[in-house]
Design an enzyme around this catalytic site. Sequence first.
Site: not given
Length: 365
Positions: A323, A357
């Site tokens: 992330c 992401e």
Amino acid sequence: MNLAAMDPKNYDAQLQQKRIKLEKAFADFNPPALEVFASEPMHYRMRAEFRMWHQGDDLYYYMFDKALNAKVRCDQYLPAGLIINQMMAALIAELTPNPALRYRLFQVDFLSTLSGEILVSLLYHRQLDEEWREQATQLKAKLSAQFNVNIIGRARKQKIDLDKDFVVETLTVNEQVLHYKQIENSFTQPNAKVSVKMLEWAIDATKDSQGDLLELYCGNGNFTIALARNFNRVLATELAKPSVDAAQYNIDINHVDNVQIIRMSAEDFSDAMAKKRQFRRLEGIDLDSYDCNTIFVDPPRAGIDPETLKLIQGYERILYISCNPETLNDNLLTLGQTHKITRFALFDQFPYTDHMESGVLLVRK
């Protein structure tokens, strides 16, 4: 949050900017072509949090807009799923005229699912009493005529569940139906449809795997459950107790019989694998019996610590979901010494923001 940037007409352009930025950031690692997985341009978030503004008899949701450096009223919220937007209107209509429910209310959190459940958490700067419980029970009854809803009240050192503090999401992944318990105030992927794409990508990336899988930072078992079909056995670790409990629940409701969850940190597990320390939580688990050629990691934004990186380098294949591209890049400086990137993906979990992401599959050189 920059609310003005959330224009569906600009969705493709902002995704292209992310693609270019990610490709440039990782060019030195010579990865293969970037696989890009888009989001819905609106109503994609399954959870949302709002502060509450009290102005005389009026009560409304607001967010802080960093671009404007100001509070912005939010009667509706374009990124949030339709069920959240519908609940926002229904809830505020009930809260506004009700002194017992609105008094010192400072935040409302919504957690919803594609399968139609929604959990509403009301946060207060006061202790909650029996009157609050009675009024909240009546509120739940009214809202239940339109929604599959549960309500939680929170204050300092106090939490009241009228029924339950979780929802159960149902996702169809490669035509397989999977169920996931998602607990209030615990991490879940906010963009459920992109989460499905992430799961399907991970399954495809590991489809020809041999032996067992080791997973670190497994959370509620989101990837664990989906990937279990590709391996003989799965050994997964997670530190947060609510997430471990949810993961075990998800293993049971999905009838998965080849997964073992261990509650411990990645750092401690690294010590255990290196036989530096013995842990009571590992009693009865024969680590040496696992034949793990593949390791899967989905770490927090801070990335992976040096000792765990050393552990990870010992595996033939590394599947890494990140992330935070900056910490992924930093970790790849180490992992790239022994492994090469064979799959490279961008998942647009967070449209109209700088957050990205990403996923890489690394194979030993």
